[in-house]
Design a protein around this motif. Structure first.
Motif, PDB file in Angstrom:
ATOM      1  N   PHE A 298     -17.345 -88.334 -35.591  1.00  0.00           N
ATOM      2  CA  PHE A 298     -18.288 -88.217 -36.704  1.00  0.00           C
ATOM      3  C   PHE A 298     -18.255 -86.799 -37.270  1.00  0.00           C
ATOM      4  O   PHE A 298     -18.238 -86.610 -38.487  1.00  0.00           O
ATOM      5  N   LEU A 299     -18.250 -85.823 -36.399  1.00  0.00           N
ATOM      6  CA  LEU A 299     -18.254 -84.426 -36.846  1.00  0.00           C
ATOM      7  C   LEU A 299     -16.994 -84.065 -37.620  1.00  0.00           C
ATOM      8  O   LEU A 299     -17.035 -83.197 -38.494  1.00  0.00           O
ATOM      9  N   THR A 300     -15.878 -84.706 -37.308  1.00  0.00           N
ATOM     10  CA  THR A 300     -14.606 -84.379 -37.956  1.00  0.00           C
ATOM     11  C   THR A 300     -14.178 -85.466 -38.944  1.00  0.00           C
ATOM     12  O   THR A 300     -13.015 -85.496 -39.353  1.00  0.00           O
ATOM     13  N   ARG A 301     -15.106 -86.341 -39.335  1.00  0.00           N
ATOM     14  CA  ARG A 301     -14.754 -87.424 -40.248  1.00  0.00           C
ATOM     15  C   ARG A 301     -14.342 -86.870 -41.610  1.00  0.00           C
ATOM     16  O   ARG A 301     -14.754 -85.782 -42.004  1.00  0.00           O
ATOM     17  N   GLN A 302     -13.545 -87.652 -42.317  1.00  0.00           N
ATOM     18  CA  GLN A 302     -13.061 -87.290 -43.642  1.00  0.00           C
ATOM     19  C   GLN A 302     -14.239 -87.189 -44.608  1.00  0.00           C
ATOM     20  O   GLN A 302     -15.121 -88.048 -44.624  1.00  0.00           O
ATOM     21  N   ASP A 303     -14.254 -86.135 -45.418  1.00  0.00           N
ATOM     22  CA  ASP A 303     -15.285 -86.009 -46.452  1.00  0.00           C
ATOM     23  C   ASP A 303     -15.047 -87.059 -47.525  1.00  0.00           C
ATOM     24  O   ASP A 303     -13.929 -87.220 -48.011  1.00  0.00           O
ATOM     25  N   LEU A 304     -16.087 -87.784 -47.872  1.00  0.00           N
ATOM     26  CA  LEU A 304     -16.007 -88.823 -48.894  1.00  0.00           C
ATOM     27  C   LEU A 304     -17.116 -88.612 -49.917  1.00  0.00           C
ATOM     28  O   LEU A 304     -18.127 -87.959 -49.630  1.00  0.00           O
TER      29      LEU A 304
ATOM     30  N   THR B 239     -27.749 -95.293 -40.372  1.00  0.00           N
ATOM     31  CA  THR B 239     -26.436 -95.927 -40.405  1.00  0.00           C
ATOM     32  C   THR B 239     -25.626 -95.322 -41.544  1.00  0.00           C
ATOM     33  O   THR B 239     -26.106 -95.225 -42.673  1.00  0.00           O
ATOM     34  N   TYR B 240     -24.407 -94.925 -41.209  1.00  0.00           N
ATOM     35  CA  TYR B 240     -23.479 -94.354 -42.190  1.00  0.00           C
ATOM     36  C   TYR B 240     -22.412 -95.405 -42.471  1.00  0.00           C
ATOM     37  O   TYR B 240     -21.594 -95.700 -41.605  1.00  0.00           O
ATOM     38  N   TYR B 241     -22.447 -95.989 -43.674  1.00  0.00           N
ATOM     39  CA  TYR B 241     -21.445 -96.966 -44.094  1.00  0.00           C
ATOM     40  C   TYR B 241     -20.366 -96.207 -44.858  1.00  0.00           C
ATOM     41  O   TYR B 241     -20.670 -95.513 -45.828  1.00  0.00           O
ATOM     42  N   ARG B 242     -19.108 -96.376 -44.431  1.00  0.00           N
ATOM     43  CA  ARG B 242     -18.025 -95.595 -45.029  1.00  0.00           C
ATOM     44  C   ARG B 242     -16.880 -96.493 -45.498  1.00  0.00           C
ATOM     45  O   ARG B 242     -16.317 -97.243 -44.705  1.00  0.00           O
TER      46      ARG B 242
ATOM     47  N   GLY C 276     -28.754 -93.260 -29.165  1.00  0.00           N
ATOM     48  CA  GLY C 276     -27.459 -92.607 -29.220  1.00  0.00           C
ATOM     49  C   GLY C 276     -26.622 -93.107 -30.380  1.00  0.00           C
ATOM     50  O   GLY C 276     -27.107 -93.762 -31.296  1.00  0.00           O
ATOM     51  N   TRP C 277     -25.333 -92.814 -30.300  1.00  0.00           N
ATOM     52  CA  TRP C 277     -24.400 -93.087 -31.388  1.00  0.00           C
ATOM     53  C   TRP C 277     -23.505 -94.280 -31.079  1.00  0.00           C
ATOM     54  O   TRP C 277     -23.103 -94.480 -29.947  1.00  0.00           O
ATOM     55  N   THR C 278     -23.187 -95.031 -32.125  1.00  0.00           N
ATOM     56  CA  THR C 278     -22.233 -96.125 -32.055  1.00  0.00           C
ATOM     57  C   THR C 278     -21.249 -95.941 -33.208  1.00  0.00           C
ATOM     58  O   THR C 278     -21.659 -95.585 -34.320  1.00  0.00           O
ATOM     59  N   HIS C 279     -19.968 -96.179 -32.947  1.00  0.00           N
ATOM     60  CA  HIS C 279     -18.933 -96.077 -33.979  1.00  0.00           C
ATOM     61  C   HIS C 279     -18.219 -97.420 -34.041  1.00  0.00           C
ATOM     62  O   HIS C 279     -17.697 -97.892 -33.038  1.00  0.00           O
ATOM     63  N   LEU C 280     -18.216 -98.030 -35.237  1.00  0.00           N
ATOM     64  CA  LEU C 280     -17.666 -99.373 -35.407  1.00  0.00           C
ATOM     65  C   LEU C 280     -16.667 -99.427 -36.562  1.00  0.00           C
ATOM     66  O   LEU C 280     -16.771 -98.650 -37.518  1.00  0.00           O
ATOM     67  N   HIS C 281     -15.738-100.366 -36.478  1.00  0.00           N
ATOM     68  CA  HIS C 281     -14.891-100.712 -37.619  1.00  0.00           C
ATOM     69  C   HIS C 281     -15.180-102.170 -37.930  1.00  0.00           C
ATOM     70  O   HIS C 281     -15.124-103.025 -37.044  1.00  0.00           O
ATOM     71  N   CYS C 282     -15.492-102.437 -39.199  1.00  0.00           N
ATOM     72  CA  CYS C 282     -15.856-103.781 -39.630  1.00  0.00           C
ATOM     73  C   CYS C 282     -14.847-104.218 -40.695  1.00  0.00           C
ATOM     74  O   CYS C 282     -15.068-104.024 -41.894  1.00  0.00           O
ATOM     75  N   PRO C 283     -13.705-104.802 -40.275  1.00  0.00           N
ATOM     76  CA  PRO C 283     -12.609-105.070 -41.200  1.00  0.00           C
ATOM     77  C   PRO C 283     -12.915-106.095 -42.294  1.00  0.00           C
ATOM     78  O   PRO C 283     -12.317-106.043 -43.361  1.00  0.00           O
TER      79      PRO C 283
END
Length: 134
Positions: A34-40, A88-91, A113-120
């Protein structure tokens, strides 16, 4: 004569304080991804309305970026009955199907805490379909 109570050495207290701090950091600190995620491009930071809906303009911003193959991020904060925030951060990430989702839960009565998901299959917020842990 009564015995004098013994105090723990200073290093024991320091170890306890550091241990508690480490647990709090592990629960509340964002993951490195999350800290190093791409700026959008930002689609805003919103709160759901009384009906539980995300403002249409914010959802449209994310959908347009996703349809164009561009990147965008929408931040949505919900509150539990007790007032604990769940953010929630939708990207929409360029060259990636669906949505990437980060959840920061401070729910005192649920998962914290934190959860990181990919929702294809995600096409819109909040209908993200089936997601996998990243």
């Amino acid at each position: 004569m009564e015995p004098t109570p013994q105090r723990a050495p200073w290093w024991v207290l320091l170890a306890v304080v550091l241990g508690v701090a480490a647990v709090l950091v592990a629960i509340y600190a964002p993951p490195l991804s999350f800290l190093t995620r791409q700026d959008l491009t930002s689609c805003g930071d919103v709160t759901r309305d009384v009906d539980g809906q995300v403002p249409r303009e914010a959802v449209a911003c994310l959908q347009e970026a996703q349809a164009a193959g561009a990147g965008a991020e929408l931040t949505v904060t919900d509150y539990t009955v007790e007032g604990d925030p769940i953010t929630t951060y939708y990207r929409a990430v360029p060259d990636r199907s669906g949505l990437e989702v980060y959840v920061d839960s401070r729910d005192g009565y649920g998962k914290q805490g934190w959860t990181h998901l990919h929702c294809p299959q995600a096409r819109t917020v909040p209908d993200v379909g089936t997601c996998q842990d990243v």
